[in-house]
Design a protein around this motif. Structure first.
Motif, PDB file in Angstrom:
ATOM      1  N   VAL A  44       0.850  -1.186   0.000  1.00 25.07           N
ATOM      2  CA  VAL A  44       0.000   0.000   0.000  1.00 25.07           C
ATOM      3  C   VAL A  44       0.886   1.236   0.000  1.00 25.07           C
ATOM      4  CG1 VAL A  44      -1.777   1.268   1.227  1.00 25.07           C
ATOM      5  CG2 VAL A  44      -1.797  -1.231   1.251  1.00 25.07           C
ATOM      6  N   ALA A  45       0.631   2.106  -0.945  1.00 24.35           N
ATOM      7  CA  ALA A  45       1.408   3.336  -1.073  1.00 24.35           C
ATOM      8  C   ALA A  45       0.584   4.521  -0.604  1.00 24.35           C
ATOM      9  CB  ALA A  45       1.823   3.536  -2.528  1.00 24.35           C
ATOM     10  N   SER A  46       1.222   5.410   0.113  1.00 21.06           N
ATOM     11  CA  SER A  46       0.568   6.649   0.540  1.00 21.06           C
ATOM     12  C   SER A  46       1.531   7.801   0.351  1.00 21.06           C
ATOM     13  CB  SER A  46       0.124   6.542   2.005  1.00 21.06           C
ATOM     14  OG  SER A  46       1.240   6.316   2.852  1.00 21.06           O
ATOM     15  N   GLY A  47       0.973   8.982   0.221  1.00 23.30           N
ATOM     16  CA  GLY A  47       1.787  10.155  -0.026  1.00 23.30           C
ATOM     17  C   GLY A  47       1.253  10.924  -1.211  1.00 23.30           C
ATOM     18  N   ARG A  48       1.688  12.154  -1.319  1.00 25.60           N
ATOM     19  CA  ARG A  48       1.106  13.066  -2.299  1.00 25.60           C
ATOM     20  C   ARG A  48       1.254  12.556  -3.736  1.00 25.60           C
ATOM     21  NH1 ARG A  48       2.962  17.458  -5.070  1.00 25.60           N
ATOM     22  NH2 ARG A  48       5.036  17.249  -4.140  1.00 25.60           N
ATOM     23  N   THR A  49       2.377  11.952  -4.071  1.00 23.40           N
ATOM     24  CA  THR A  49       2.617  11.536  -5.458  1.00 23.40           C
ATOM     25  C   THR A  49       2.508  10.033  -5.662  1.00 23.40           C
ATOM     26  OG1 THR A  49       4.995  11.354  -5.079  1.00 23.40           O
ATOM     27  CG2 THR A  49       4.156  13.500  -5.796  1.00 23.40           C
ATOM     28  N   TYR A  98      11.321  -9.605   0.326  1.00 23.05           N
ATOM     29  CA  TYR A  98      10.769  -8.895  -0.835  1.00 23.05           C
ATOM     30  C   TYR A  98      10.456  -7.458  -0.442  1.00 23.05           C
ATOM     31  CZ  TYR A  98      10.484 -13.150  -3.550  1.00 23.05           C
ATOM     32  OH  TYR A  98      10.803 -14.280  -4.262  1.00 23.05           O
ATOM     33  N   TYR A  99      10.959  -6.542  -1.241  1.00 28.56           N
ATOM     34  CA  TYR A  99      10.807  -5.115  -0.974  1.00 28.56           C
ATOM     35  C   TYR A  99       9.948  -4.460  -2.055  1.00 28.56           C
ATOM     36  CZ  TYR A  99      14.797  -5.720   2.157  1.00 28.56           C
ATOM     37  OH  TYR A  99      15.642  -6.126   3.155  1.00 28.56           O
ATOM     38  N   CYS A 100       8.968  -3.721  -1.620  1.00 34.34           N
ATOM     39  CA  CYS A 100       8.195  -2.875  -2.521  1.00 34.34           C
ATOM     40  C   CYS A 100       8.987  -1.595  -2.762  1.00 34.34           C
ATOM     41  CB  CYS A 100       6.850  -2.563  -1.881  1.00 34.34           C
ATOM     42  SG  CYS A 100       5.771  -1.502  -2.859  1.00 34.34           S
ATOM     43  N   ALA A 101       8.892  -1.059  -3.965  1.00 31.21           N
ATOM     44  CA  ALA A 101       9.625   0.157  -4.297  1.00 31.21           C
ATOM     45  C   ALA A 101       8.763   1.061  -5.171  1.00 31.21           C
ATOM     46  CB  ALA A 101      10.924  -0.186  -5.026  1.00 31.21           C
ATOM     47  N   ILE A 122       9.910   1.411 -12.056  1.00 33.67           N
ATOM     48  CA  ILE A 122      11.002   1.671 -11.130  1.00 33.67           C
ATOM     49  C   ILE A 122      12.352   1.524 -11.835  1.00 33.67           C
ATOM     50  CG2 ILE A 122       9.766   1.096  -9.040  1.00 33.67           C
ATOM     51  CD1 ILE A 122      10.974  -1.695  -9.163  1.00 33.67           C
ATOM     52  N   SER A 123      13.285   2.302 -11.374  1.00 31.33           N
ATOM     53  CA  SER A 123      14.658   2.260 -11.861  1.00 31.33           C
ATOM     54  C   SER A 123      15.463   1.277 -11.015  1.00 31.33           C
ATOM     55  CB  SER A 123      15.271   3.657 -11.767  1.00 31.33           C
ATOM     56  OG  SER A 123      15.457   4.001 -10.401  1.00 31.33           O
ATOM     57  N   PRO A 124      16.723   1.040 -11.353  1.00 37.30           N
ATOM     58  CA  PRO A 124      17.557   0.187 -10.485  1.00 37.30           C
ATOM     59  C   PRO A 124      17.763   0.774  -9.084  1.00 37.30           C
ATOM     60  CG  PRO A 124      18.490   0.314 -12.675  1.00 37.30           C
ATOM     61  CD  PRO A 124      17.366   1.317 -12.636  1.00 37.30           C
ATOM     62  N   SER A 125      17.562   2.067  -8.925  1.00 39.18           N
ATOM     63  CA  SER A 125      17.697   2.702  -7.609  1.00 39.18           C
ATOM     64  C   SER A 125      16.447   3.525  -7.315  1.00 39.18           C
ATOM     65  CB  SER A 125      18.947   3.590  -7.574  1.00 39.18           C
ATOM     66  OG  SER A 125      20.107   2.842  -7.791  1.00 39.18           O
ATOM     67  N   PRO A 126      15.385   2.886  -6.915  1.00 40.92           N
ATOM     68  CA  PRO A 126      14.130   3.609  -6.685  1.00 40.92           C
ATOM     69  C   PRO A 126      14.245   4.662  -5.578  1.00 40.92           C
ATOM     70  CG  PRO A 126      13.752   1.245  -6.783  1.00 40.92           C
ATOM     71  CD  PRO A 126      15.229   1.448  -6.695  1.00 40.92           C
ATOM     72  N   ASP A 127      13.331   5.618  -5.649  1.00 37.65           N
ATOM     73  CA  ASP A 127      13.351   6.704  -4.665  1.00 37.65           C
ATOM     74  C   ASP A 127      12.850   6.267  -3.297  1.00 37.65           C
ATOM     75  OD1 ASP A 127      12.221   8.877  -7.296  1.00 37.65           O
ATOM     76  OD2 ASP A 127      14.257   8.592  -6.556  1.00 37.65           O
ATOM     77  N   TYR A 128      11.898   5.349  -3.291  1.00 34.90           N
ATOM     78  CA  TYR A 128      11.251   4.966  -2.037  1.00 34.90           C
ATOM     79  C   TYR A 128      11.219   3.443  -1.894  1.00 34.90           C
ATOM     80  CZ  TYR A 128       9.605   9.727  -2.741  1.00 34.90           C
ATOM     81  OH  TYR A 128       9.547  11.082  -2.976  1.00 34.90           O
ATOM     82  N   TRP A 129      11.352   3.006  -0.630  1.00 33.40           N
ATOM     83  CA  TRP A 129      11.385   1.582  -0.322  1.00 33.40           C
ATOM     84  C   TRP A 129      10.438   1.258   0.832  1.00 33.40           C
ATOM     85  CZ3 TRP A 129      14.272  -1.842  -3.154  1.00 33.40           C
ATOM     86  CH2 TRP A 129      15.287  -1.312  -3.956  1.00 33.40           C
ATOM     87  N   GLY A 130       9.866   0.067   0.772  1.00 29.92           N
ATOM     88  CA  GLY A 130       9.156  -0.451   1.916  1.00 29.92           C
ATOM     89  C   GLY A 130      10.118  -1.130   2.866  1.00 29.92           C
TER      90      GLY A 130
END
Length: 122
Positions: free
Chosen positions: A23-28, A94-97, A105-113
């Motif tokens: 589940v993702a939250s946040g403005r974008t 397993y990490y959500c990104a 997603i790129s190889p270096s995502p901005d956000y991680w779970g």
């Protein structure tokens, strides 16, 4: 900022299935590409799958293609990873990104779970 919360990990026997949720939250959050990485014991973190912001385009690592399916519920801002025909080599955290690019997603995502453990026994 985007916050990601995973769930659905657990233990399963080889050949079984699991479904992970993020589940993702946040403005974008709804505008971002999303996906999954994993890190097995003693291994580097590796890409698993990604989906674009509209849920219309997916891409998979060769190791999971045909067994895993990524999907996205736009209304719920949730990404799923359906994992079928699991084998012990799929054992990993397993990490959500999430990434600012809507394409995925790129190889270096901005956000991680925080990660969720999946253990597959033989």
């Amino acid at each position: 900022q985007v916050q990601l919360v995973e769930s659905g990990g657990g233990s399963v026997q080889a050949g079984g299935s699991l479904r992970l949720s993020c589940v993702a939250s946040g403005r974008t959050a709804s505008e971002n590409g999303m996906g999954w990485f994993r890190q097995g014991p003693g291994k580097k973190r590796e890409f698993v799958a990604t989906i674009d912001s509209n849920g219309g385009s997916e891409y998979y690592a060769d190791s999971v293609k045909g067994r895993f399916t990524i999907s996205r519920d736009i209304v719920k801002n949730t990404v799923y990873l359906q994992m079928n025909r699991l084998n012990p080599e799929d054992t990993a955290v397993y990490y959500c990104a999430s990434d600012s690019s809507p394409r995925g997603i790129s190889p270096s995502p901005d956000y991680w779970g925080q990660g969720t453990q999946v253990t597959v026994s033989s």
